[in-house]
Write an enzyme that holds these catalytic residues in place. Structure first.
Site, PDB file in Angstrom:
ATOM      1  N   CYS A  25       0.867  -1.181   0.000  1.00 33.25           N
ATOM      2  CA  CYS A  25       0.000   0.000   0.000  1.00 33.25           C
ATOM      3  C   CYS A  25       0.902   1.228   0.000  1.00 33.25           C
ATOM      4  O   CYS A  25       2.046   1.146  -0.429  1.00 33.25           O
ATOM      5  CB  CYS A  25      -1.008  -0.021   1.158  1.00 33.25           C
ATOM      6  SG  CYS A  25      -0.314   0.203   2.804  1.00 33.25           S
ATOM      7  N   THR A  26       0.410   2.327   0.479  1.00 33.39           N
ATOM      8  CA  THR A  26       1.185   3.563   0.404  1.00 33.39           C
ATOM      9  C   THR A  26       2.177   3.692   1.565  1.00 33.39           C
ATOM     10  O   THR A  26       3.379   3.756   1.358  1.00 33.39           O
ATOM     11  CB  THR A  26       0.238   4.781   0.363  1.00 33.39           C
ATOM     12  OG1 THR A  26      -0.688   4.609  -0.711  1.00 33.39           O
ATOM     13  CG2 THR A  26       1.011   6.071   0.147  1.00 33.39           C
ATOM     14  N   GLY A  27       1.662   3.711   2.794  1.00 32.97           N
ATOM     15  CA  GLY A  27       2.524   3.954   3.945  1.00 32.97           C
ATOM     16  C   GLY A  27       2.801   2.760   4.821  1.00 32.97           C
ATOM     17  O   GLY A  27       3.572   2.855   5.779  1.00 32.97           O
ATOM     18  N   ASN A  28       2.167   1.618   4.551  1.00 34.62           N
ATOM     19  CA  ASN A  28       2.354   0.381   5.307  1.00 34.62           C
ATOM     20  C   ASN A  28       1.986   0.541   6.786  1.00 34.62           C
ATOM     21  O   ASN A  28       2.608  -0.037   7.665  1.00 34.62           O
ATOM     22  CB  ASN A  28       3.794  -0.136   5.143  1.00 34.62           C
ATOM     23  CG  ASN A  28       3.991  -1.565   5.601  1.00 34.62           C
ATOM     24  OD1 ASN A  28       5.000  -1.868   6.231  1.00 34.62           O
ATOM     25  ND2 ASN A  28       3.062  -2.452   5.305  1.00 34.62           N
ATOM     26  N   THR A  29       0.927   1.354   7.035  1.00 32.01           N
ATOM     27  CA  THR A  29       0.444   1.500   8.412  1.00 32.01           C
ATOM     28  C   THR A  29      -1.042   1.176   8.553  1.00 32.01           C
ATOM     29  O   THR A  29      -1.563   1.166   9.665  1.00 32.01           O
ATOM     30  CB  THR A  29       0.677   2.932   8.956  1.00 32.01           C
ATOM     31  OG1 THR A  29      -0.008   3.868   8.124  1.00 32.01           O
ATOM     32  CG2 THR A  29       2.160   3.261   9.050  1.00 32.01           C
ATOM     33  N   CYS A  30      -1.744   0.924   7.456  1.00 31.03           N
ATOM     34  CA  CYS A  30      -3.188   0.637   7.508  1.00 31.03           C
ATOM     35  C   CYS A  30      -3.530  -0.620   6.723  1.00 31.03           C
ATOM     36  O   CYS A  30      -3.623  -1.707   7.275  1.00 31.03           O
ATOM     37  CB  CYS A  30      -4.012   1.799   6.955  1.00 31.03           C
ATOM     38  SG  CYS A  30      -3.799   3.384   7.757  1.00 31.03           S
ATOM     39  N   ARG A  31      -3.710  -0.451   5.424  1.00 29.30           N
ATOM     40  CA  ARG A  31      -4.250  -1.526   4.593  1.00 29.30           C
ATOM     41  C   ARG A  31      -3.344  -2.743   4.489  1.00 29.30           C
ATOM     42  O   ARG A  31      -3.789  -3.881   4.706  1.00 29.30           O
ATOM     43  CB  ARG A  31      -4.576  -1.001   3.189  1.00 29.30           C
ATOM     44  CG  ARG A  31      -5.718  -0.021   3.177  1.00 29.30           C
ATOM     45  CD  ARG A  31      -5.845   0.666   1.844  1.00 29.30           C
ATOM     46  NE  ARG A  31      -4.734   1.612   1.659  1.00 29.30           N
ATOM     47  CZ  ARG A  31      -4.554   2.356   0.592  1.00 29.30           C
ATOM     48  NH1 ARG A  31      -5.389   2.260  -0.417  1.00 29.30           N
ATOM     49  NH2 ARG A  31      -3.550   3.203   0.502  1.00 29.30           N
ATOM     50  N   ASP A  89      -7.945   4.037   0.928  1.00 28.00           N
ATOM     51  CA  ASP A  89      -7.119   4.351   2.092  1.00 28.00           C
ATOM     52  C   ASP A  89      -7.976   4.920   3.211  1.00 28.00           C
ATOM     53  O   ASP A  89      -8.586   5.976   3.052  1.00 28.00           O
ATOM     54  CB  ASP A  89      -6.045   5.364   1.693  1.00 28.00           C
ATOM     55  CG  ASP A  89      -4.966   5.535   2.739  1.00 28.00           C
ATOM     56  OD1 ASP A  89      -5.092   4.979   3.841  1.00 28.00           O
ATOM     57  OD2 ASP A  89      -3.979   6.234   2.432  1.00 28.00           O
TER      58      ASP A  89
END
Length: 146
Positions: free
Chosen positions: A7-13, A117
């Site tokens: 994903c984008t930041g590797n903190t959620c999805r 996101d």
């Protein structure tokens, strides 16, 4: 099989997908290794509190630490799964030689659209995101069993 979620930041999805996949693969008796990374992630960030809560009934991702996408992660993965069509596009531009193993989560899980996101959104939005990921991962893992 080694699956890489991106994903984008590797903190959620992608951490939610990683945790959910690990649990579901074990329940299905599948030999699957799972890792996640972010296209624009830094090393060591914790998952958002909302992401941890959204999947707490399935798995504990609170000890996850973000990591940026690396060539080593790409090379060792059998399947690279982006959360959105944009993630897939970036992956294909950066790693065109890996095209055969790059998909979106919806493509892998027989769904449509993107996993949006939830960053900065309400707990309800995170819960809906986690449910979407769960359903797509469950469907995707069924293709491995065949």
């Amino acid at each position: 099989m080694k699956i890489l979620f991106v994903c984008t930041g590797n903190t959620c999805r992608s951490p939610m997908a990683e945790g959910i996949t690990r649990v579901l693969a074990t329940e299905c008796g599948l030999d699957v290794q799972v890792v996640s990374a972010g296209l624009f992630a830094a090393y060591g960030a914790k998952p958002t509190e909302e992401a941890v809560i959204a999947v707490q009934s399935i798995t504990d991702i609170s000890s996850h630490e973000s990591r940026p996408l690396t060539m080593e992660l790409v090379n060792t993965a059998d399947l690279i799964i982006g959360m959105t069509a944009d993630h897939k596009s970036v992956l294909l531009r950066q790693f065109p030689f890996e095209e055969a193993k790059i998909k979106t989560l919806a493509e892998w899980g027989y769904g449509t659209g993107d996993v949006s996101d939830p960053f900065g959104s309400s707990q309800e939005v995170y819960n809906e995101c986690a449910e979407q990921i769960y359903n797509l991962v469950k469907a995707g893992l069924s293709s491995i069993k065949e």
